[in-house]
Scaffold this motif. Structure first.
Motif, short mmCIF file in Angstrom:
data_model
loop_
_atom_site.label_atom_id
_atom_site.label_comp_id
_atom_site.label_asym_id
_atom_site.label_seq_id
_atom_site.Cartn_x
_atom_site.Cartn_y
_atom_site.Cartn_z
N GLU A 26 0.84 -1.19 0.00
CA GLU A 26 0.00 0.00 0.00
C GLU A 26 0.88 1.23 0.00
N VAL A 27 0.56 2.14 -0.90
CA VAL A 27 1.32 3.39 -0.98
C VAL A 27 0.36 4.53 -0.66
N LEU A 85 4.74 3.75 2.92
CA LEU A 85 4.68 2.47 2.25
C LEU A 85 4.33 1.43 3.30
N ARG A 86 3.34 0.59 2.98
CA ARG A 86 3.03 -0.50 3.88
C ARG A 86 3.15 -1.78 3.10
N MET A 87 4.04 -2.65 3.55
CA MET A 87 4.25 -3.88 2.81
C MET A 87 4.21 -5.04 3.78
N LYS A 88 3.33 -6.00 3.51
CA LYS A 88 3.16 -7.17 4.38
C LYS A 88 3.07 -6.75 5.84
N GLY A 89 2.20 -5.78 6.11
CA GLY A 89 1.98 -5.40 7.49
C GLY A 89 2.97 -4.42 8.06
N ARG A 90 4.18 -4.35 7.48
CA ARG A 90 5.14 -3.40 8.02
C ARG A 90 4.98 -2.07 7.30
N SER A 91 5.00 -0.98 8.03
CA SER A 91 4.84 0.30 7.35
C SER A 91 5.96 1.25 7.73
N GLY A 92 6.12 2.23 6.90
CA GLY A 92 7.16 3.21 7.16
C GLY A 92 7.27 4.17 5.99
N ALA A 93 8.22 5.08 6.08
CA ALA A 93 8.41 6.03 4.99
C ALA A 93 9.01 5.32 3.79
#
Lengths: 329, 330
Positions: A26-27, A85-93
């Protein structure tokens, strides 16, 4: 979304909303700054396993820059990038340097994206994950060469890019991208420079991989025909922003944004020969001269006073899809 | 369908006639004295175009499309065979007045224009060479700008300063400045975005009916050819494998290669499943292959006969011919 609407999708069983998992990637609010301003703004994307999301638009609208930003591969002209950016549950800048794990990309000009001084086999080996033991690496690379439909994998392992055709090099590029076992594949116009017959085989190949591995694909193209063939979802980009987003059937059957309609209408079709093709009047405004209101207003037949002063935001309309227009169709 | 009144006059002579065109590119040197084998880019291609007609030429990269276009626009000499206009054969050198009757538009608009000369001067240059006076040149440029839909201000700019679509219009204007009868278009819209591509296709269609242009339209995209052309020739490995009226070729393709090209096109609407067809190998570019049909190695309907003898281009219906042993039973 009704199952029936998706059931046609080439080779892929319908994903019912209830069966559809969380998006893999998710972006949110992606923006890329260049010297003259923001080349990409407010871009939201969401990719799901086993589905293809197409990003469509004309040259200079920011499609490629969006992909490169996600990969942490900004060109020298870019000033900076922001967004989440959220990828496989982990998110961050969004990382500024280097791709997040699980992301791989293939480029338009495959021959140029390969190293001319290294055999294609070594380039695949290089991309394999570090935990593949050294003895198994060559065999695995040969496997990948065979999987992307290149005959005589063992001999081809020793070939250099200039010894192969454009279509073969694009297959090698796909093999390199898949070597890292990504869950998301970004494809930036991978078939635009190829013949239609070769394009058809490359698209078939990508679909086969998607079916067997559940790969999520973000496919950048300006060819609406390719969109019709492979997309499940589509985002239409104009001047750095997404102006319409939704399922592919909606875009073709009932586009909401005047620009999306224009794009669909101006596609020459084999089944229909008309006196004139529809076309969108005018040209894309350059980055330095983007209007304050809706960026499409000067080319739009439905524009009114509001459009030239206010910027429409991407809003949900109905059950599916979203559109950024004050006077949608 | 865009039909011009002059199209296919029964019994009329064709305006442009290419006969048995062959082009062999010289082989690269291998060592001091030895030479490699030359490439037969085009082998024995013949076709006619009547006045006001548009003939499409389709095929994959390396099939010889561009080589034919260059021979027809007199920028490349055939190794053997002739091109004739109104019965007069192209010669080298060609008299100026005859050369002006055939002009060309190329795909790479940036490469086809001189980056250091203003656009106006580049459009004007052919008229200077052909001895038009200053007033005639200014008048012709003004009417051309209106024809191709460009603002007058663009004449003072350099090619690098304008968009790709505008540059393609500049190329079309420059090709039309001497009022040619035949226009050779080599992939004029392939490098353009879809919306601009539609504008340029419409422009070519308009210009064609306005000026009764005869067009040889080279493209790899059958969808574009269908919009613009009356007839189409399908090229494979330097030979015409099928030629006929556009609707007839697309609706009832009579060569397995034509069918493969059509099947490979993306669908018009989501949900129209494309059928994969053809064998997965790349197209060859050399027409000097041994016995048998050049397409045999990729053909799904290949028979023993195909490997033994090369099929000739034979008429199936009036105006529609195919080079396949089994054209009638496809």
């Amino acid at each position: 979304m009704p199952v029936a609407e998706l059931a046609f999708a080439p080779g892929i069983d319908a994903y019912e909303p209830s069966h559809r998992g969380e998006p893999i990637l998710e972006v949110r609010n992606l923006a890329v700054a260049v010297d003259d301003g923001l080349a990409v703004e407010n871009v939201d994307l969401s990719l799901e396993a086993g589905r293809t999301h197409c990003l469509v638009g004309e040259s200079g609208c920011g499609k490629s820059l969006t992909c490169l930003a996600l990969m942490g591969l900004l060109p020298p002209g870019a000033r900076g990038v922001s967004g989440n950016l959220r990828m496989k549950g982990r998110s961050g800048a969004i990382p500024e340097k280097g791709p997040p794990e699980g992301l791989a990309m293939i480029y338009q000009d495959a021959t140029a994206s390969l190293d001319p001084l290294m055999t294609v086999g070594r380039q695949i080996v290089e991309a394999l994950p570090a935990d593949v033991p050294r003895r198994a690496r060559r065999a695995e690379a040969e496997d990948l060469i065979a999987q992307v439909g290149i005959p005589h994998a063992r001999a081809r392992f020793e070939s250099y890019p200039h010894e192969l055709s454009g279509g073969m090099n694009q297959r090698i590029a796909i093999a390199i991208a898949l070597a890292a076992r990504p869950s998301v594949l970004l494809a930036d116009e991978p078939t635009t420079a190829l013949d239609v017959t070769v394009q058809a085989r490359i698209l078939d190949l990508m679909l086969e991989f998607q079916q067997s591995t559940g790969l999520a694909i973000l496919f950048v193209t300006h060819d609406l025909g390719v969109v019709a063939q492979i997309a499940h979802d589509v985002s239409v980009m104009y001047c750095g922003e997404i102006v319409e987003s939704g399922p592919v059937t909606d875009l073709f059957a009932a586009p909401r944004h005047p620009y999306s309609r224009g794009l669909v209408e101006c596609l020459p079709r084999l089944s229909r020969q008309t006196e004139r093709l529809e076309s969108i009047a005018g040209i894309v405004p350059p980055l330095q001269a983007r209007p304050t209101g809706c960026r499409f207003a000067s080319r739009c037949t439905r524009a009114d006073d509001l459009c030239s002063t206010q910027r429409p935001c991407l809003e949900r309309r109905g059950n599916t899809g979203a559109v950024a227009c004050f006077n949608p169709l | 369908m865009l039909q011009s009144p002059l199209n296919r006059r029964p019994g009329g002579l064709p305006l442009l006639h290419a006969e048995n065109l062959t082009r062999i590119y010289p082989p690269p040197r291998r060592g001091l004295l030895r030479r490699g084998v030359g490439v037969h880019a085009v082998a024995g291609v013949s076709f006619e175009i009547h006045a006001g007609e548009a003939l499409g030429l389709v095929g994959e990269s390396g099939s010889g499309k561009t080589t034919i276009g260059r021979m027809v626009s007199a920028t490349l000499l055939p190794t053997s065979g002739t091109v004739s206009l109104d019965g007069a054969t192209f010669t080298n050198p060609m008299p100026l007045r005859r050369r002006a009757r055939v002009q060309a538009v190329f795909q790479d608009s940036l490469g086809a224009l001189n980056p250091r000369i203003r656009i106006g001067r580049q459009i004007e240059e052919p008229m200077i060479i052909h001895g038009f006076d200053r007033d005639a040149r200014a008048g012709r440029i003004a009417s051309l700008m209106a024809d191709v839909g460009l603002p007058h201000s663009i004449l003072a700019r350099f090619p690098g300063e304008v968009s790709g679509g505008q540059r393609q219009r500049v190329l079309i204007a420059r090709a039309l400045v001497l009022k040619p009868e035949v226009l050779v278009c080599d992939e004029p819209v392939s490098a353009l975005d879809v919306s601009v591509q539609a504008q340029v296709i419409n422009l070519l269609a308009e210009l064609r009916s306005q000026h009764r242009l005869t067009i040889l339209f080279i493209s790899h995209d059958l969808r574009v050819v269908r919009h613009l052309c009356d007839r189409v020739a399908v090229l494979y490995c330097g030979r015409i494998v099928e030629i006929g009226p556009i609707a007839s070729v697309i609706d009832t393709p009579s060569h397995p290669y034509t069918r493969a090209l059509i099947d490979a096109l993306p669908p018009d609407q989501p949900g129209q499943r494309r059928v994969p067809s053809g064998r997965s190998s790349d197209a060859g570019t050399d027409a000097s292959t041994g016995a048998g049909c050049a397409f045999a190695s990729r053909c799904l309907q290949v028979e023993k006969l195909c490997l033994e003898s090369a099929p000739a281009l034979r008429p199936l219906r009036p105006g529609h011919a195919s080079a396949c042993h089994f054209a009638g039973t496809l």
